[in-house]
Enzyme design. Structure first.
Site, mmCIF file in Angstrom:
data_model
loop_
_atom_site.group_PDB
_atom_site.id
_atom_site.type_symbol
_atom_site.label_atom_id
_atom_site.label_comp_id
_atom_site.label_asym_id
_atom_site.label_seq_id
_atom_site.Cartn_x
_atom_site.Cartn_y
_atom_site.Cartn_z
ATOM 1 N N GLU A 194 -6.159 -10.653 -1.003
ATOM 2 C CA GLU A 194 -6.940 -10.409 0.219
ATOM 3 C C GLU A 194 -8.432 -10.382 -0.101
ATOM 4 O O GLU A 194 -9.188 -9.555 0.418
ATOM 5 C CB GLU A 194 -6.521 -9.071 0.863
ATOM 6 C CG GLU A 194 -5.045 -9.001 1.180
ATOM 7 C CD GLU A 194 -4.637 -7.740 1.922
ATOM 8 O OE1 GLU A 194 -5.507 -7.001 2.422
ATOM 9 O OE2 GLU A 194 -3.419 -7.490 2.011
ATOM 10 N N ASN B 165 2.040 -5.158 -3.151
ATOM 11 C CA ASN B 165 0.640 -5.484 -2.843
ATOM 12 C C ASN B 165 -0.153 -4.211 -2.559
ATOM 13 O O ASN B 165 0.320 -3.329 -1.827
ATOM 14 C CB ASN B 165 0.648 -6.373 -1.583
ATOM 15 C CG ASN B 165 -0.694 -6.995 -1.264
ATOM 16 O OD1 ASN B 165 -1.328 -7.598 -2.131
ATOM 17 N ND2 ASN B 165 -1.145 -6.855 -0.028
ATOM 18 N N GLU C 94 0.795 -1.232 0.000
ATOM 19 C CA GLU C 94 0.000 0.000 0.000
ATOM 20 C C GLU C 94 0.832 1.290 0.000
ATOM 21 O O GLU C 94 0.619 2.179 0.821
ATOM 22 C CB GLU C 94 -0.971 -0.008 1.193
ATOM 23 C CG GLU C 94 -1.904 -1.203 1.157
ATOM 24 C CD GLU C 94 -2.831 -1.315 2.368
ATOM 25 O OE1 GLU C 94 -2.919 -0.361 3.158
ATOM 26 O OE2 GLU C 94 -3.450 -2.374 2.528
HETATM 27 O O1 G3I Z 1 -4.590 -8.133 19.286
HETATM 28 C C1 G3I Z 1 -4.999 -6.850 19.776
HETATM 29 C C2 G3I Z 1 -5.778 -7.014 21.068
HETATM 30 O O2 G3I Z 1 -4.916 -7.541 22.039
HETATM 31 C C3 G3I Z 1 -6.327 -5.643 21.483
HETATM 32 O O3 G3I Z 1 -7.109 -5.786 22.613
HETATM 33 C C4 G3I Z 1 -7.154 -5.052 20.356
HETATM 34 C C5 G3I Z 1 -7.647 -3.640 20.715
HETATM 35 O O4 G3I Z 1 -7.687 -2.799 19.601
HETATM 36 O O5 G3I Z 1 -6.353 -4.951 19.198
HETATM 37 C C6 G3I Z 1 -5.893 -6.209 18.742
HETATM 38 O O6 G3I Z 1 -5.122 -6.001 17.582
HETATM 39 C C7 G3I Z 1 -5.827 -5.693 16.403
HETATM 40 C C8 G3I Z 1 -5.471 -6.721 15.334
HETATM 41 O O7 G3I Z 1 -6.081 -6.381 14.117
HETATM 42 C C9 G3I Z 1 -5.877 -8.127 15.706
HETATM 43 O O8 G3I Z 1 -7.263 -8.209 15.798
HETATM 44 C C10 G3I Z 1 -5.425 -4.302 15.925
HETATM 45 O O9 G3I Z 1 -5.875 -3.345 16.865
HETATM 46 C C11 G3I Z 1 -6.020 -4.033 14.578
HETATM 47 O O10 G3I Z 1 -5.491 -2.812 14.092
HETATM 48 C C12 G3I Z 1 -5.632 -5.130 13.614
HETATM 49 O O11 G3I Z 1 -6.293 -4.898 12.391
HETATM 50 C C13 G3I Z 1 -5.744 -5.519 11.256
HETATM 51 C C14 G3I Z 1 -5.444 -4.475 10.204
HETATM 52 O O12 G3I Z 1 -4.986 -5.102 9.017
HETATM 53 C C15 G3I Z 1 -4.348 -3.522 10.656
HETATM 54 O O13 G3I Z 1 -3.132 -4.212 10.812
HETATM 55 C C16 G3I Z 1 -6.746 -6.529 10.739
HETATM 56 O O14 G3I Z 1 -6.858 -7.612 11.670
HETATM 57 C C17 G3I Z 1 -6.262 -7.085 9.378
HETATM 58 O O15 G3I Z 1 -7.286 -7.864 8.817
HETATM 59 C C18 G3I Z 1 -5.953 -5.936 8.455
HETATM 60 O O16 G3I Z 1 -5.439 -6.465 7.258
HETATM 61 C C19 G3I Z 1 -5.135 -5.508 6.229
HETATM 62 C C20 G3I Z 1 -3.933 -6.025 5.474
HETATM 63 O O17 G3I Z 1 -2.866 -6.252 6.367
HETATM 64 C C21 G3I Z 1 -3.511 -5.045 4.387
HETATM 65 N N1 G3I Z 1 -4.627 -4.745 3.510
HETATM 66 C C22 G3I Z 1 -5.862 -4.304 4.182
HETATM 67 C C23 G3I Z 1 -6.285 -5.315 5.219
HETATM 68 C C24 G3I Z 1 -7.588 -4.916 5.858
HETATM 69 O O18 G3I Z 1 -7.447 -3.736 6.591
#
Ligand code: G3I
Length: 462
Positions: free
Chosen positions: A267, A204, A162
């Site tokens: 994705e 990507n 991105e």
């Molecule tokens: O694990 C912690 C947990 O301990 C905590 O209590 C909670 C509170 O916010 O957060 C949890 O972590 C989260 C994590 O996902 C696991 O669920 C993060 O806050 C959250 O930001 C994270 O979001 C991920 C996001 O990328 C940002 O990294 C999503 O799961 C994931 O599906 C998403 O994936 C992205 C790809 O990497 C790139 N392309 C877009 C795609 C969708 O956004």
């Protein structure tokens, strides 16, 4: 826990029974009519993978793991290989989540897409506060360290995620990474290649589903990289969609493929009432593009999705297959198989006249196997990918002999065990890839020093 390659391979061996079981189930996943009944088996018929993003925290959920083991042949860690997860403090690396997922994949015969070495989101706090040459140094060290830790075990890395702006500019997105200099992307690709020459290296992004300003900006970058020898092997199209893909989705994939890179749907998730049709359209587009290597959905069940409430995946919250699942399966099964058997025109039987002396019968469709090698070479080294294809009978074990030219030597390998490293080298299947259905293929690979130009290979069933 820090997973070493030794503990990884021990874990893989300990799971040999599981992997063997999986191999059998993959074979059984093809019905008498030839149509495969799982996503992974259906995709494999045309030499493709079908993957899912996986969260390490869900590997204790049996419904989730059963679907994962049954349906998918590629895994992307949803968050566990990102910068904030792998280097929470500068110079202190934590591979626990990523290793857990890698181990799950290896022990069940699946491959891994690494995601993502550099991304402006999910930077650890210490990196978010950095700029300039200090950050550039930290970024490249991160790429080198993480790609080295997973060396030889990753099918493809999202090296940069991105980096292009949305909207009409077609230019780069502003970020502290971008502000270290416009060459940061190519520097990251070169560092990743040096650390793990066997991994395919991908760029990507999202909102790149049709021909638009953003996808054209990326297209121009890939074209430039190819013309200047910057190592890039693939482009990932995230494809977070609502309804049908744009009408030029396939044409857009094809224009990238025509630059000489693999394209991958990385994705995929689709919201909206037209979901089943839309999933079918995306799948048909991928299988119509020879260099579209596979599709990954961003999660398994609707309840696993980051798009809360949109139910954009192929399985419902209880793990049941949705209509969209059947659309994808049908489109994969309709793809042109690799190694299609040339249809033979039936000849008019001739009436036997004078009895002839019986000759030793020749087998019309020889069983056994064939092996073909593709090389990715650079000055002083190479990666060889060897495709083992079963003949008219299934293989229950295979042995490939490669003849390396003098001066070439094997330094590491994956998905096969070898005897010898120079000259005539014999490779045997490992626990999870010895069973190959008639006409189907499996791959292994090795890396070496010197030049392998002129390498030859032969295959035998064992
Ligand atoms: O694990 C912690 C947990 O301990 C905590 O209590 C909670 C509170 O916010 O957060 C949890 O972590 C989260 C994590 O996902 C696991 O669920 C993060 O806050 C959250 O930001 C994270 O979001 C991920 C996001 O990328 C940002 O990294 C999503 O799961 C994931 O599906 C998403 O994936 C992205 C790809 O990497 C790139 N392309 C877009 C795609 C969708 O956004």
């Amino acid at each position: 826990m820090k997973m070493t390659s030794r503990s990884l391979s021990r874990a893989a061996l300990a799971s040999a029974f599981l992997a063997t079981t999986l191999g059998v189930s993959l074979v059984l996943a093809t019905s008498a009519t030839g149509a495969a009944s799982t996503l992974g088996a259906a995709a494999a018929q045309s030499g493709r993978y079908f993957g899912a993003a996986v969260a390490a925290g869900k590997l204790g959920d049996s419904t989730y793991v059963n679907i994962l083991n049954r349906e998918f042949t590629m895994i992307t860690p949803e968050n566990e290989m990102k910068w904030d997860a792998t280097e929470p403090n500068r110079g202190q690396f934590n591979y626990s989540g990523g290793d857990r997922i890698l181990n799950q994949a290896v022990s069940t015969g699946k491959r891994v897409r690494g995601h993502a070495l550099l991304w402006y989101q999910q930077e650890p706090g210490w990196a978010q506060r950095m700029e300039g040459s200090d950050l550039r140094q930290a970024m490249m060290n991160h790429v080198t360290q993480v790609a080295t830790h997973y060396k030889g075990k990753i099918y493809a890395w999202d090296v940069v995620n991105e980096a292009f702006a949305d909207g009409g500019s077609g230019g780069r997105r502003d970020s502290n990474l971008q502000r270290t200099g416009n060459d940061w992307i190519e520097a990251a690709f070169r560092a990743a290649r040096a650390a793990d020459p066997a991994a395919k290296l991908c760029y990507n992004d999202y909102n790149t589903d049709g021909v638009n300003a953003k996808s054209t900006g990326i297209y121009n970058m890939v074209k430039d990289f190819k013309s200047r020898g910057v190592p890039i092997d693939c482009v990932g199209f995230q494809s977070h969609l609502s309804g049908n893909p744009p009408g030029d989705y396939q044409a857009n994939l094809q224009r990238f493929a025509d630059l000489g890179v693999e394209v991958q749907i990385t994705e995929l998730d689709i919201a909206g009432s037209n979901q089943a049709n839309a999933y079918g359209a995306v799948t048909r587009a991928c299988v119509a593009v020879a260099r579209c290597a596979g599709i990954t959905t961003w999660g398994i069940r609707d309840t696993d999705s980051w798009r809360t409430g949109e139910n954009p995946l192929l399985f419902d919250g209880n793990g049941n297959k949705k209509a969209a699942y059947n659309s994808v399966l049908d489109a994969l099964n309709a793809a042109t198989p690799t190694n299609p058997t040339t249809p033979t025109t039936p000849t008019t039987p001739t009436t036997p006249t004078t009895p002839t002396t019986p000759t030793t019968p020749t087998t019309p469709n020889p069983s056994g196997c064939s092996a073909s090698v593709s090389l990715n070479s650079w000055n002083g080294g190479f990666v060889a990918t060897v495709k083992v294809t079963a003949g008219s009978s299934a293989l229950n074990g295979w042995r490939v002999t490669t003849n390396l030219p003098s001066g070439a030597a094997v330094t590491s390998s994956w998905s096969a065990s070898n005897s010898g490293t120079t000259g005539s080298v014999t490779w045997s299947n490992v626990s999870y890839n010895g069973t190959v259905a008639a006409g189907q293929s499996t791959e292994f690979g090795f890396q070496g020093t010197g030049s392998a130009e002129g390498i030859t290979s032969t295959c035998a069933a064992s």
